[in-house]
Design an enzyme around this catalytic site. Structure first.
Site, PDB file in Angstrom:
ATOM      1  N   HIS A 138      10.120 -29.689  81.754  1.00  0.00           N
ATOM      2  CA  HIS A 138      11.588 -29.660  81.802  1.00  0.00           C
ATOM      3  C   HIS A 138      12.070 -29.696  83.244  1.00  0.00           C
ATOM      4  O   HIS A 138      13.001 -28.970  83.613  1.00  0.00           O
ATOM      5  CB  HIS A 138      12.115 -28.413  81.087  1.00  0.00           C
ATOM      6  CG  HIS A 138      12.317 -28.623  79.618  1.00  0.00           C
ATOM      7  ND1 HIS A 138      11.289 -28.613  78.718  1.00  0.00           N
ATOM      8  CD2 HIS A 138      13.434 -28.899  78.880  1.00  0.00           C
ATOM      9  CE1 HIS A 138      11.755 -28.841  77.506  1.00  0.00           C
ATOM     10  NE2 HIS A 138      13.049 -29.023  77.561  1.00  0.00           N
ATOM     11  N   GLU A 167       6.704 -28.587  76.884  1.00  0.00           N
ATOM     12  CA  GLU A 167       7.101 -29.884  77.442  1.00  0.00           C
ATOM     13  C   GLU A 167       7.691 -29.670  78.827  1.00  0.00           C
ATOM     14  O   GLU A 167       8.462 -28.740  79.033  1.00  0.00           O
ATOM     15  CB  GLU A 167       8.187 -30.488  76.534  1.00  0.00           C
ATOM     16  CG  GLU A 167       8.611 -31.895  76.881  1.00  0.00           C
ATOM     17  CD  GLU A 167       9.844 -32.341  76.097  1.00  0.00           C
ATOM     18  OE1 GLU A 167      10.570 -31.466  75.576  1.00  0.00           O
ATOM     19  OE2 GLU A 167      10.078 -33.547  75.999  1.00  0.00           O
ATOM     20  N   GLU A 207      20.670 -27.641  78.590  1.00  0.00           N
ATOM     21  CA  GLU A 207      19.508 -26.749  78.535  1.00  0.00           C
ATOM     22  C   GLU A 207      19.491 -25.779  79.718  1.00  0.00           C
ATOM     23  O   GLU A 207      19.165 -24.595  79.562  1.00  0.00           O
ATOM     24  CB  GLU A 207      18.220 -27.575  78.495  1.00  0.00           C
ATOM     25  CG  GLU A 207      18.037 -28.311  77.173  1.00  0.00           C
ATOM     26  CD  GLU A 207      16.708 -29.052  77.094  1.00  0.00           C
ATOM     27  OE1 GLU A 207      16.167 -29.154  75.992  1.00  0.00           O
ATOM     28  OE2 GLU A 207      16.227 -29.559  78.135  1.00  0.00           O
ATOM     29  N   HIS A 252      17.912 -34.135  78.511  1.00  0.00           N
ATOM     30  CA  HIS A 252      16.641 -33.435  78.733  1.00  0.00           C
ATOM     31  C   HIS A 252      16.575 -32.858  80.155  1.00  0.00           C
ATOM     32  O   HIS A 252      16.614 -33.598  81.128  1.00  0.00           O
ATOM     33  CB  HIS A 252      15.461 -34.374  78.496  1.00  0.00           C
ATOM     34  CG  HIS A 252      14.157 -33.669  78.657  1.00  0.00           C
ATOM     35  ND1 HIS A 252      13.636 -32.830  77.704  1.00  0.00           N
ATOM     36  CD2 HIS A 252      13.294 -33.642  79.691  1.00  0.00           C
ATOM     37  CE1 HIS A 252      12.486 -32.332  78.129  1.00  0.00           C
ATOM     38  NE2 HIS A 252      12.256 -32.814  79.329  1.00  0.00           N
ATOM     39  N   GLU A 310      12.454 -34.655  69.485  1.00  0.00           N
ATOM     40  CA  GLU A 310      11.411 -35.485  68.865  1.00  0.00           C
ATOM     41  C   GLU A 310      10.809 -34.862  67.606  1.00  0.00           C
ATOM     42  O   GLU A 310      10.112 -35.534  66.848  1.00  0.00           O
ATOM     43  CB  GLU A 310      10.295 -35.775  69.888  1.00  0.00           C
ATOM     44  CG  GLU A 310      10.731 -36.677  71.022  1.00  0.00           C
ATOM     45  CD  GLU A 310      11.364 -35.929  72.205  1.00  0.00           C
ATOM     46  OE1 GLU A 310      11.827 -34.785  72.011  1.00  0.00           O
ATOM     47  OE2 GLU A 310      11.394 -36.491  73.307  1.00  0.00           O
ATOM     48  N   HIS A 347      13.817 -29.286  69.857  1.00  0.00           N
ATOM     49  CA  HIS A 347      13.117 -30.383  70.565  1.00  0.00           C
ATOM     50  C   HIS A 347      13.405 -31.663  69.787  1.00  0.00           C
ATOM     51  O   HIS A 347      12.940 -31.824  68.655  1.00  0.00           O
ATOM     52  CB  HIS A 347      11.609 -30.071  70.589  1.00  0.00           C
ATOM     53  CG  HIS A 347      10.740 -31.150  71.140  1.00  0.00           C
ATOM     54  ND1 HIS A 347      10.825 -31.584  72.446  1.00  0.00           N
ATOM     55  CD2 HIS A 347       9.750 -31.879  70.567  1.00  0.00           C
ATOM     56  CE1 HIS A 347       9.917 -32.536  72.646  1.00  0.00           C
ATOM     57  NE2 HIS A 347       9.268 -32.731  71.520  1.00  0.00           N
ATOM     58  N   ASP A 382      12.281 -25.303  75.120  1.00  0.00           N
ATOM     59  CA  ASP A 382      12.760 -25.664  73.784  1.00  0.00           C
ATOM     60  C   ASP A 382      12.563 -24.546  72.770  1.00  0.00           C
ATOM     61  O   ASP A 382      13.447 -24.273  71.943  1.00  0.00           O
ATOM     62  CB  ASP A 382      12.055 -26.936  73.303  1.00  0.00           C
ATOM     63  CG  ASP A 382      12.515 -28.161  74.075  1.00  0.00           C
ATOM     64  OD1 ASP A 382      13.492 -28.078  74.836  1.00  0.00           O
ATOM     65  OD2 ASP A 382      11.871 -29.218  73.926  1.00  0.00           O
TER      66      ASP A 382
END
Lengths: 258, 258, 258, 258, 258, 258
Positions: free
Chosen positions: E36, E34, E182, E177, E122, E120, E45
């Protein structure tokens, strides 16, 4: 009523007598509806696996289930590729579920030994998943002694037979689609369904060690055969059937007992 | 090579010539592997739908696909129930996916008109879903003129024929499983596969207007027939086949054109 | 708190007391969101199956689950066809999984007897698959005494009632969509939701004995009714409900005990 | 016939007039059948999402689809956990497919704007997948302007309302199951379905920041509520509904236009 | 051979010794591919959940399974949305089945305690379904003591750590996010994979309390970050990892024993 | 930030620049978590396919996707069989869906050429189905020029290399599991992960030409290797990698252009 090894020709009361012994064996022939060149019909794979099953069933007192007439998508490296007209294939999930369902039913009837006899290369792994799911589910449901085998009939052609059928050297299974093996077996078993005057004579297909999507039709011979069936004879078909029959009979006996 | 209406007996090159005209019609017979009493074999449903398709194909210059030999679970209110030995059925999802896949393949070949001819009552709604999915997907993929029909062959028996076949009054389709209709058709088409000496003579099954799960075997006759086939004759089978053949031929022509 | 037979109106602690006795019975009404002509609302099927369940629940001390408000695709031979505006349907797989899941949950709660009461013809076979899967899974998980019934409510209208409701002769269930039966029941149960001034007066639909894909809208009346509801009255609705209620109550008692 | 915003109460001809304008908006309420403590019924989630949709539909001239009465498995960190009696849940795949199917049908009718209004926390991600699949498929089928929204109604409670409803401080959404918010809304909308004399008075659940499988019933209060509903009043319910209604109306207008 | 906690680096014979004790614990890290933001790689992630698992495995003598490198579709309210380039996601069904299959395999090996550590947002609900299916199936197959945990690592950041990492106040997980959390963890664990010179400096995303389909790219920052990572430091990453490690270690010990 | 061919190490903005040219190529390595004897780790298949992809990516300026770390069930005729401890496999449907989803995402990003590089024999047919579904769907969605390749890396070992690696004659691919090829490649690429002192020395497995369900552990060597890796050296691994790298680079260039 005819005495038969074929389940579709048998009445259910006789079948029940057979199944309820706990010693029964059911053979499941699987094929495809797939182009097999200009000289052979599209049902070759099911016809051959069914014939092999009939022969083995005679040797072993087994029964033959109705053949799976539709198979997984034809691939260029083993069949002609699924882009061709006439080839009528199933998705993976459809074939997996059909296999699982049918085998579970035999276990439900009291059959404890099922052998799936494959006649279409591309089916094998999806049959594997279907058989695996069926055996796991049967055991989870308490049918602990349910067992199955899975094989492709050509894997039982021994070296002696190969030499007799291919006196100039065996070119390899991967280009056998519509070639000498299948055509010889058909000439032996169903000569009226083969027209050797239409058999293509081109050199063997040069296969790539990979697949492309979507398929490029130029990659395999337009005949649909991956090698020429010119050397096919009914006599060679008889030799092949003999080898396959005795090989499978031995293997099933060895795994499942007499 | 034999001239044939059956796809499995046809070579792919001839099929391609047929399919590429855009005027082709393919009939798909669907049946089951299901007990049909002590006097008839378990493949009756596929045998009969296949025979009906052959006859209609002759009338219309159509082709017949390999039959679906396995069907949806037998139900007590139309067949003998799926708890019986020999009955070998598919789950809903397996039958739906098989139907969708096979019909989509015909559309891919250039066939624009497919008729599914059902021979096992319990299949109908799952075939319906499969055909519906196939036609939707074909159209989403740009094959805009793809069309299909779905029917069960017995729905084309007209009243005159019914009266001739059931001179004492028609008892209703719901108890016809293994009864006069199927047995007469088999006596006409495959007499060697029927043993009338084993035909049960019990009164018609008294069906409940509901289903129970799990099935209670005591709710239907142990013979597996829902009514006695005692009145079955080959002549009545001939009448039935004639009615069904002409009815379906008319219906297909009416929907799809000549 | 209201005393109720409806699960959605009941608190979970009271339900648990009921379910844990092992003697509980849950009725599951299933319907559709489907056009029902210009004179009736789209929720008719769920409203009627829910009303039938309420009545039976009163007789039997049973509970009624929340209704399945969406059903399988409407078909021209029983409903108006799924091409119509307003008809809002599920695919086969969605309905099968919902049925399986919901029934398995009741078994988990300790309920051992579930009856699915169908109010939309096209649902039946998919409910059948869902119920069958649930009962098999429950038993594989060790809930050995889990049982279920499946029925469509109109199958419990007896001949006497039919004659009273259709004094000029019963035209057959297949054209009842939006007709005298459903409209009478709605006039009895929910008169404020029916507008008889908009009821269509056309002759009965002439149905073909087959289906076509995609549907041709010209094949069924543009009203969406397959026959005229002109003869519908609240009184006839009351008769119908009485027949259905007592028939189902008897059937459930007979299968599941008092 | 009643004038209504509810699809199930509407006739299909009126709906078609509405849908065919291309300006229609359909709201889909989703709930669950789930225990909500000893003082509230199991249908709370669907009742509340349906009431919210009704209010918003009035503001926007929209329609309300039949509620999804069954939802995804209850989880201890947001509901009471799916091990409880009465909670009757769907698997992920059943809920995803139902969502996809229903929304695709509205797009087929000519509706181009669909808003799913969630009333059961655990549904959200599966609704997301279903909506996503529906919009992708609709667009692949050529319905290019199909759009959808997805929301949970409590996400529209503004800070002012929160302060008014929770004068002692808002304890957090995660322990709201069966608590002040839901109970207040029910007291406002369906007071006859709430029995405050049975409302539990225990301290808030202490939730872990993880889930365990299988659930350990000792981890959440045996009442089934994650916090005490003692502070719930009808007046607070009115405030909450007002906030949610105006917030959603604004959001939908902002995304979809007036 | 290296001594390792990572299953992919371990030989099967050593693993078998570990698994067959019945005391083994396997941690399964799950991530995504994904975007980032411009300053971090797309594998963040999985890298972070894997690092967390490694640390916990050291504390507990556990093993770490190969990470799930692909996750569920990115959503605008928690990630950048799945419309972005680079984000490479699974459908719900693919992730559910993968989770179920992998966990069932560990149970088959004799492992009785599995903890899925999510990285992650989701993924969570689909992992939940997969874990739930696996535990149910394992128990139905007779592996009665099979247990699992599911958690997202950031749920173990305690308030003290939050205050230290966000001295100006924690802005909320929903806009984390590609933000400080992170990025700090990556600066601590994989500084060579972060380029702070490319870190975006825009204000936090203003998220709507709903989702739209198809996504409107204008709704979230074009950087792909939902908040600025400007405050990220390796030291803060170390604090975060320490908090997460000790929190998860405590939780797992508390549920599964030492 | 590191310059890399690996997608997980790349930022999304750089990737977008690459993908949006329409000339991009993504390589997808697929492996398994599977026992590989006592001398090698369980992640061998993913490590090797990833290394092959890295090498080819350097030659072609391509990108490498995160490896599929879990593969289809190990089979006795190609791996050690799925009954073994440590082997952690996916069902067919999980692997098919993952493959379809991931490839469709690359097509969505603007990548038009994807090559799946398989490192676990049993994956091939399920990858085939996944790739086929992805390419069909992409084209149905209007991404008409989407293309893919599928290959297993060992199919690119040429005869000269085979002779150099197996001076005593090549025993055949079917018994290579855990043997000279994989071990040599690992000794070249990851020597620290191989412990030759634990390498088994037994004779080659004698495989049957069929499968049995459930597997009988006595049919393959207890080491988990199908042949002895005794002849493995890092130098042979280097030869093998060179052959595979140049073969795949040539094949991809030939199909997809420079």
């Amino acid at each position: 009523m005819v005495t038969t090894h074929h389940l579709e020709d048998m009445d259910a009361h006789s079948y029940q007598d057979y199944a309820s012994t706990g010693q029964g064996l059911v053979l499941v022939p699987t094929g495809a509806t797939e182009q097999h060149g200009p000289h052979m019909p599209m049902g070759v794979d099911a016809m051959l696996s069914r014939a092999v099953c009939s022969a083995v069933a005679e040797d072993l007192g087994a029964l033959v289930a109705p053949a799976f007439c539709y198979g997984y998508k034809s691939q260029p490296r083993s069949g002609g590729g699924n882009h061709r007209s006439g080839t009528t294939s199933l998705s993976a999930q459809a074939l997996i579920l059909q296999t699982r369902d049918v085998i579970l039913e035999f276990f439900r009837h009291g059959i404890r030994r099922v052998a799936v006899v494959n006649g279409h290369y591309e089916n094998y792994q999806f049959l594997y998943e279907g058989v695996d799911l069926a055996v796991r589910e049967a055991r989870a449901m308490g049918l602990e002694d349910s067992r199955a085998m899975l094989l492709s009939y050509w894997d039982f052609v021994d070296d002696t037979t190969l030499e007799a059928v291919y006196p100039d050297g065996f070119p390899g299974w991967e280009i056998e689609h519509g070639g000498v093996l299948e055509t010889s077996l058909m000439l032996h078993l169903h000569p009226e369904k083969v027209d050797m005057s239409r058999a293509p004579a081109h050199p063997p297909a040069e296969l790539t060690p990979y697949d492309v999507f979507p398929e490029d039709p130029a990659r395999t011979p337009s005949s649909g055969c991956l090698s020429s069936p010119a050397g096919a004879t009914a006599q060679r078909g008889e030799l092949l059937l003999h080898a396959v029959r005795s090989g499978i009979t031995r293997a099933v006996t060895s795994e499942f007992g007499k």
